[in-house]
Design an enzyme around this catalytic site. Structure first.
Site, PDB file in Angstrom:
ATOM      1  N   GLU A  35     -27.157 -17.829  96.399  1.00 28.64           N
ATOM      2  CA  GLU A  35     -25.799 -18.316  96.207  1.00 28.64           C
ATOM      3  C   GLU A  35     -25.853 -19.288  95.025  1.00 28.64           C
ATOM      4  O   GLU A  35     -26.647 -20.228  95.050  1.00 28.64           O
ATOM      5  CB  GLU A  35     -25.320 -19.035  97.471  1.00 28.64           C
ATOM      6  CG  GLU A  35     -23.878 -19.447  97.371  1.00 28.64           C
ATOM      7  CD  GLU A  35     -23.389 -20.237  98.580  1.00 28.64           C
ATOM      8  OE1 GLU A  35     -24.083 -20.286  99.615  1.00 28.64           O
ATOM      9  OE2 GLU A  35     -22.297 -20.825  98.460  1.00 28.64           O
ATOM     10  N   ARG A 262     -38.580 -19.129 107.062  1.00 29.42           N
ATOM     11  CA  ARG A 262     -38.396 -19.814 105.790  1.00 29.42           C
ATOM     12  C   ARG A 262     -39.562 -20.763 105.536  1.00 29.42           C
ATOM     13  O   ARG A 262     -40.256 -21.196 106.457  1.00 29.42           O
ATOM     14  CB  ARG A 262     -37.056 -20.530 105.730  1.00 29.42           C
ATOM     15  CG  ARG A 262     -36.848 -21.671 106.709  1.00 29.42           C
ATOM     16  CD  ARG A 262     -35.599 -22.487 106.366  1.00 29.42           C
ATOM     17  NE  ARG A 262     -34.433 -21.685 106.066  1.00 29.42           N
ATOM     18  CZ  ARG A 262     -33.669 -21.847 104.971  1.00 29.42           C
ATOM     19  NH1 ARG A 262     -33.944 -22.780 104.091  1.00 29.42           N
ATOM     20  NH2 ARG A 262     -32.622 -21.113 104.760  1.00 29.42           N
ATOM     21  N   LYS A 272     -30.347 -26.978  99.361  1.00 26.93           N
ATOM     22  CA  LYS A 272     -29.669 -27.281  98.095  1.00 26.93           C
ATOM     23  C   LYS A 272     -28.661 -28.415  98.268  1.00 26.93           C
ATOM     24  O   LYS A 272     -28.466 -29.218  97.375  1.00 26.93           O
ATOM     25  CB  LYS A 272     -28.962 -26.026  97.580  1.00 26.93           C
ATOM     26  CG  LYS A 272     -29.882 -25.099  96.835  1.00 26.93           C
ATOM     27  CD  LYS A 272     -29.159 -23.854  96.393  1.00 26.93           C
ATOM     28  CE  LYS A 272     -28.956 -22.916  97.546  1.00 26.93           C
ATOM     29  NZ  LYS A 272     -28.433 -21.617  97.204  1.00 26.93           N
TER      30      LYS A 272
HETATM   31  P1  ATP Z   1     -30.462 -23.738 101.039  1.00 23.98           P
HETATM   32  O1  ATP Z   1     -30.422 -23.996 102.504  1.00 23.98           O
HETATM   33  O2  ATP Z   1     -31.565 -24.418 100.354  1.00 23.98           O
HETATM   34  O3  ATP Z   1     -29.157 -23.975 100.379  1.00 23.98           O
HETATM   35  P2  ATP Z   1     -29.896 -21.015 101.184  1.00 23.98           P
HETATM   36  O4  ATP Z   1     -30.549 -20.128 102.142  1.00 23.98           O
HETATM   37  O5  ATP Z   1     -28.496 -21.408 101.456  1.00 23.98           O
HETATM   38  O6  ATP Z   1     -30.823 -22.221 100.913  1.00 23.98           O
HETATM   39  P3  ATP Z   1     -29.439 -19.027  99.238  1.00 23.98           P
HETATM   40  O7  ATP Z   1     -29.127 -19.179  97.808  1.00 23.98           O
HETATM   41  O8  ATP Z   1     -28.408 -18.508 100.135  1.00 23.98           O
HETATM   42  O9  ATP Z   1     -29.935 -20.430  99.744  1.00 23.98           O
HETATM   43  O10 ATP Z   1     -30.785 -18.233  99.414  1.00 23.98           O
HETATM   44  C1  ATP Z   1     -31.191 -17.126  98.654  1.00 23.98           C
HETATM   45  C2  ATP Z   1     -32.332 -16.468  99.353  1.00 23.98           C
HETATM   46  O11 ATP Z   1     -33.436 -17.353  99.446  1.00 23.98           O
HETATM   47  C3  ATP Z   1     -31.964 -16.084 100.770  1.00 23.98           C
HETATM   48  O12 ATP Z   1     -32.446 -14.791 101.048  1.00 23.98           O
HETATM   49  C4  ATP Z   1     -32.651 -17.120 101.614  1.00 23.98           C
HETATM   50  O13 ATP Z   1     -32.973 -16.619 102.864  1.00 23.98           O
HETATM   51  C5  ATP Z   1     -33.892 -17.436 100.764  1.00 23.98           C
HETATM   52  N1  ATP Z   1     -34.371 -18.787 101.050  1.00 23.98           N
HETATM   53  C6  ATP Z   1     -33.685 -19.938 100.972  1.00 23.98           C
HETATM   54  N2  ATP Z   1     -34.437 -20.978 101.374  1.00 23.98           N
HETATM   55  C7  ATP Z   1     -35.647 -20.467 101.700  1.00 23.98           C
HETATM   56  C8  ATP Z   1     -36.869 -21.025 102.188  1.00 23.98           C
HETATM   57  N3  ATP Z   1     -37.000 -22.329 102.414  1.00 23.98           N
HETATM   58  N4  ATP Z   1     -37.906 -20.191 102.402  1.00 23.98           N
HETATM   59  C9  ATP Z   1     -37.788 -18.882 102.157  1.00 23.98           C
HETATM   60  N5  ATP Z   1     -36.682 -18.292 101.708  1.00 23.98           N
HETATM   61  C10 ATP Z   1     -35.612 -19.062 101.476  1.00 23.98           C
HETATM   62 MG    MG Z   2     -26.971 -19.925 101.760  1.00 26.61          MG
END
Ligand code: ATP
Ligand code: MG
Length: 560
Positions: A35, A262, A272
């Site tokens: 995102e 994760r 983020k």
């Molecule tokens: P955040 O909680 O940091 O905002 P998010 O999951 O909302 O992370 P996205 O941009 O939606 O961030 O994530 C893009 C991809 O990265 C998704 O497939 C998500 O599952 C993966 N991802 C995000 N954080 C992690 C993590 N700590 N370990 C492994 N994969 C991750």
């Molecule tokens: Mg997300």
């Protein structure tokens, strides 16, 4: 699989099983779906390495899909940084896609669901809907609008799209089951009205699809065979499949969602939203501050793509949540830089050393090996003169036999140069040492082949010639958080655990061979650690970041 010998992770086992059950390997396709609401962090790097790594193993395309359904928080700056970071990590995506490109298709499918009696417009407030949701142990209640006619739903939904209603007045919901044990299946939201400009579609839409509705259908549009996400989406899988079942047409590829744990790191926050808080509150200088766990922060600090990929690989793909010691990440960069980083001499806490029997005005350019770990790295010349800097900690007037550095009456070798003996000190009125006076043995020059040059002395010190050394700003980093799990405290915000001493800026002196180095070039400052050139460096002033220390001192402290 390219590497037969490597044991498969559980995601690869799933894919292998699918192939055995007749899924055509040509139809394998993955995606990485960020995102664009912030910069990528090391957790994303884990996901990137997993998805793109699978792509390489199966010779399958991997799409970069921007999951951009929330116009309030998304920006082009983030899109650009995400692309830069993935490229820097060494991966290539097949198609660059945006969920927002599918807004029309998603809308059309939503109309189809309405027509099939699978979705309805709810006109209650969000509070009312929340009350009817029930709890995991009690069933929910149907909305009074649940049985609206298809015609009325179609009419309202179209008018929602046309901007006839204010935000919050109507939503589109899937008509599933208000008594499902899975709360996500209790008539989840598909669309809400938002009068916000979108970074790509501008003001074309005031109706925006929710994540669950968007994600699976976007996977379907792109024919993604294996949609890999993190464990928190496990309860969403049922909904993911329900949405797909309602639009699926054989024989197209029906995407399959699978979840892995994760990456969590101790002493680190990784969402983020929280990283944005650190930036917005000026706790750090920006998303790429070297103390941030962002890919751009790690890059600026001197981390290499190879080290991050190695880290992701070493961590592996887990089914259960766990916490990885940040020392493992540090281990990976140290290993990589040990092979790659040229050795140089720098003095960070200087004290003057004067060689009283070395002729004034004389200088010599001595051979210095660039990297003993790399036979192709060659050598360079370093200037030696009568007046040098050494580290203040490397000298004591008196010390016991375990102190292998310089003490009065004792001898050490100056790296790449001569054996010296400390004779005397000059102090200021507070007793602080201003100068150490030494004599050198002219026959003991390193590599000269004389008997004296082979003479063993206990200690070897690094040094720079005061006349030739370049002054540099050196930024030393410590952990950003003092607590092992800063965001796990119920009664305290992670902001309360910030280490006030996470950045120390000092002036150091480096050997003149470092003139003209470029941003991101990395070095081992001998006996001190790995450092790289910061982007703030200019022709007039070198700025270094400390990437990581030479030894795993952290583990030692912890095990005490
Ligand atoms: P955040 O909680 O940091 O905002 P998010 O999951 O909302 O992370 P996205 O941009 O939606 O961030 O994530 C893009 C991809 O990265 C998704 O497939 C998500 O599952 C993966 N991802 C995000 N954080 C992690 C993590 N700590 N370990 C492994 N994969 C991750
Ligand atoms: Mg997300």
């Amino acid at each position: 699989m390219s590497e037969e010998t490597k044991s498969l992770n559980f995601i690869e086992h799933i894919i292998e099983e699918d192939i055995q059950n007749g899924f055509s390997p040509e139809n394998i396709r993955f995606r990485f779906p960020p995102e664009p609401n912030g910069y990528l962090h090391i957790g994303h790097a884990k996901s990137i390495c997993l998805n793109f790594g699978l792509g390489l193993n199966y010779n399958a395309p991997v799409n970069l899909r921007f999951d951009d359904t929330n116009p309030a928080k998304e920006e082009q700056e983030y899109v650009d940084s995400i692309k830069e970071d993935i490229k820097w990590l060494g991966f290539e995506w097949d198609k660059e896609c945006y969920s927002s490109d599918y807004f029309q298709q998603l809308y059309d499918w939503a109309v189809l669901l309405i027509k099939n009696g699978k979705a309805y417009v709810d006109s209650q407030s969000s509070e009312e809907m929340a009350e009817q949701k029930g709890t995991p142990t009690t069933v929910g209640t149907n909305s009074p609008y649940r049985d609206r006619s298809v015609e009325e739903n179609l009419d309202l939904f179209e008018r929602m799209k046309n901007g006839e209603f204010e935000a919050g007045t109507h939503v589109l919901r899937a008509k599933i089951d208000m008594s499902s044990p899975n709360m996500l299946m209790r008539d989840p939201l598909m669309y809400r009205i938002l009068f916000k400009e979108h970074h790509r579609t501008g003001n074309d839409w005031c109706l925006y699809p929710m994540y669950d509705w968007t994600h699976g259908e976007s996977d379907y549009v792109e024919a993604i065979s294996h949609s890999i996400c993190t464990l928190e989406f496990l309860p969403h899988r049922e909904l993911y499949e329900w949405f797909l079942d309602n639009i699926y047409e054989a024989p197209k590829v029906k995407p399959k969602q699978r979840e892995f744990a994760r990456l969590n790191l101790n002493y680190t926050v990784m969402s983020k939203r929280k990283l944005a808080q650190l930036v917005d509150n000026n706790v750090v200088s920006g998303w790429d501050d070297p103390r941030m766990p962002t890919i751009s922060g790690l890059r600026r600090k001197g981390y290499t793509p190879a080290a991050i990929r190695k880290f992701a690989d070493t961590v592996g793909v887990a089914k259960r949540d766990n916490i990885i010691d940040v020392a493992l990440l540090e281990f990976c960069i140290r290993e990589d830089l040990n092979k790659k980083a040229p050795r140089v001499m720098a003095v960070l806490n200087p004290v003057k050393l004067i060689i009283t029997n070395y002729p004034e005005g004389q200088e010599e350019w001595l051979d210095a090996e660039n990297n003993p770990e790399d036979e192709h790295a060659g050598s360079r010349k370093v200037p030696f003169s009568r007046e040098l800097y050494i580290e203040r900690e490397d000298f004591k007037e008196e010390a016991n036999r375990k102190f292998f550095r310089l003490k009065l009456g004792g001898e050490v070798r100056l790296k790449n140069a001569y054996i010296i003996k400390a004779e005397d000190v000059v102090k200021d009125e507070n007793g602080e040492i201003l100068e150490i006076h030494c004599t050198y043995d002219p026959l003991s020059k390193s590599g000269s082949g004389t008997e004296e040059s082979m003479r063993k002395v206990k200690g070897t010190l690094h040094w720079v010639s005061t006349k030739h050394a370049l002054e540099a700003e050196v930024r030393l980093y410590d952990r950003l958080f003092l607590d092992e799990a800063p965001d796990s405290h119920k009664d305290k915000s992670f902001m309360e655990f910030i280490n006030p001493d996470s950045l120390k800026v000092i002036t150091g002196y480096v050997e003149p061979s470092l003139k003209g180095v470029k941003e991101l070039d990395h070095f081992q400052f001998q006996r001190l650690g790995y450092f790289n050139i910061d982007k703030d460096s200019t022709k007039e002033k070198l700025v270094f970041n400390k990437t990581v220390g030479l030894r795993d001192t952290w583990a030692k402290v912890k095990n005490k």
